[in-house]
Design a protein around this motif. Sequence first.
Motif, PDB file in Angstrom:
ATOM      1  N   GLU A 161      46.186  70.411  53.237  1.00 39.73           N
ATOM      2  CA  GLU A 161      46.579  71.450  52.282  1.00 39.73           C
ATOM      3  C   GLU A 161      48.092  71.558  52.187  1.00 39.73           C
ATOM      4  O   GLU A 161      48.651  71.768  51.105  1.00 39.73           O
ATOM      5  N   ILE A 162      48.779  71.418  53.315  1.00 41.17           N
ATOM      6  CA  ILE A 162      50.242  71.474  53.313  1.00 41.17           C
ATOM      7  C   ILE A 162      50.809  70.270  52.592  1.00 41.17           C
ATOM      8  O   ILE A 162      51.716  70.374  51.756  1.00 41.17           O
ATOM      9  N   ARG A 163      50.269  69.082  52.892  1.00 45.51           N
ATOM     10  CA  ARG A 163      50.755  67.858  52.247  1.00 45.51           C
ATOM     11  C   ARG A 163      50.560  67.893  50.738  1.00 45.51           C
ATOM     12  O   ARG A 163      51.391  67.389  49.977  1.00 45.51           O
ATOM     13  N   ALA A 164      49.445  68.490  50.318  1.00 51.41           N
ATOM     14  CA  ALA A 164      49.130  68.532  48.887  1.00 51.41           C
ATOM     15  C   ALA A 164      49.889  69.654  48.171  1.00 51.41           C
ATOM     16  O   ALA A 164      49.772  69.790  46.956  1.00 51.41           O
ATOM     17  N   GLN A 182      48.401  71.658  67.642  1.00 48.97           N
ATOM     18  CA  GLN A 182      48.715  70.313  67.155  1.00 48.97           C
ATOM     19  C   GLN A 182      49.584  70.375  65.906  1.00 48.97           C
ATOM     20  O   GLN A 182      50.550  69.624  65.759  1.00 48.97           O
ATOM     21  N   LEU A 183      49.270  71.292  65.002  1.00 44.60           N
ATOM     22  CA  LEU A 183      50.087  71.463  63.796  1.00 44.60           C
ATOM     23  C   LEU A 183      51.500  71.901  64.152  1.00 44.60           C
ATOM     24  O   LEU A 183      52.474  71.463  63.543  1.00 44.60           O
ATOM     25  N   GLU A 200      42.954  68.948  60.322  1.00 45.55           N
ATOM     26  CA  GLU A 200      43.083  68.055  59.169  1.00 45.55           C
ATOM     27  C   GLU A 200      43.075  68.844  57.859  1.00 45.55           C
ATOM     28  O   GLU A 200      43.810  68.517  56.921  1.00 45.55           O
ATOM     29  N   TYR A 201      42.247  69.887  57.786  1.00 46.74           N
ATOM     30  CA  TYR A 201      42.182  70.683  56.551  1.00 46.74           C
ATOM     31  C   TYR A 201      43.546  71.320  56.259  1.00 46.74           C
ATOM     32  O   TYR A 201      44.071  71.211  55.140  1.00 46.74           O
ATOM     33  N   ILE A 202      44.135  71.979  57.264  1.00 46.63           N
ATOM     34  CA  ILE A 202      45.414  72.659  57.051  1.00 46.63           C
ATOM     35  C   ILE A 202      46.514  71.641  56.777  1.00 46.63           C
ATOM     36  O   ILE A 202      47.350  71.833  55.891  1.00 46.63           O
TER      37      ILE A 202
END
Length: 481
Positions: free
Chosen positions: A27-30, A62-63, A22-24
């Motif tokens: 960060e990508i979405r933002a 998953q990513l 979720e963190y990564i």
Amino acid sequence: MNELAVELRTDSGKCFYRQIYEYIRNEIRAGKLLKDEKLPSTRFLAGYLQVARSTVETAYSQLLAEGYIQSRPCRGYFVCGMEELLDLSDPLPCAPEEECGKRRGADAGKEGGKEEMEFDFSPHAISMKDFPFATWKRITREILVDANSEMFALGDPRGDLALRTTIGRYLHSARGVNCRPDQIIVGAGNDYLLMLLEKILGRLPIAMESPTYKRAYRVFQSFAYEIRTIPMDQSGIRVRELELSGARAAYVMPSHQYPTGVVMPIGRRLELLKWAEKEEDRYLIEDDYDSEFRYKGKPIPALQAQDRSGKVIYMGTFSKSIAPAIRVSYMVLPPSLLERYRENCGFYASTVSRIDQRILNEFIKNGYFERYLNKMRKHYREKHDFLLEQLRGLERSFVLSGENAGLHVLLKSRRGVPERELVQAAYRERIKVYGLSDSLTEDTDEKEEQGTVLLGYGALTKEEIREGVERLKRAWGNLLY
């Protein structure tokens, strides 16, 4: 390369791998992680966060499946651009708290959730201590010395002809597969090949065995396939229920099903082929992931070897038989799908370096692969037999299955002790075992109370197997009698 300031919390109710994912993703979405930015290696990030490497690998997987990142051979993981993302939805809700506890495994310990397991009976791990590193280095050196500009040019999207020819010869002699080199597609891992299949077949309803290989399920899920899970019996997927499901393709592992270890008999194979032959656009996707390791009787021929109507799409990999880092998989398309491949996928560049293809080709063609494989079959057979010997005394409490092939066995509690209790009791002895429910999909009626665990032995020494089983007997003593 970012170090990623992930703050792992033991009181969040979420697995560590989920928190990293979720963190990564966020960060990508933002826009804080930019396109082509390199992520830390799984080894580095695991050490930095003080968690098991498998936890980081699960988050990255998953990513990767959802298209947030991409894997570049021999270089690592890189952020995809927002326009390249397959899906910005969140298809993987966090598991219930008890499931998270089970998945943490090596991560959730007594000391702040960071305790490592002493013995990991992973069904996916393999031994690398006997790999012929000197031979591989010599082949690499010789190829680089002889390298010319042609080797550094963009090659055939399907993979170099020399490697595809060598793979075809190997598959025919070892697995009975009948194909021409132009039917073989080489790619960096099965995920990429499954992506190509989505372009070739379209998003048709697809059936999968239950339980199944969860990574493939998640890849299909990320491509928005309509997935129908079909229960199994002692012979494999139930063809009658497959017929009623309305699926147009079925993903199966007939030679050694993961995770159950079921070997599909000839009668069921013929039923499957008849199912596919009934309609023009029906196909069987055969994943032959570890067919090289069989310890009793002769090797089971591939389902594709019995296909006379061009209905089987055959998939294999060198990740188990050589090394996970090789990242070379292959797919054999029926002749009827070649034109679709050329139209829909012919413009994709090959995802495997031509130098790596050349090295692998020389390794197989000159007999090094066969010698290494024979050596590893012997080693794994010895470990397999040793594990079965150490498990003696548990027959009154467990039903043993899945033996004589592959790199894991299954233990099912005769008393119906819940899987969760078996996994947690092992964890308290700092032993990592894997529940069968990890391979069940979200839409199945069967859940975690099956009381079945998987014990992999590929990466363990005999001494580690002996000590690990002794601790399991101690851990499970009060639960079984």
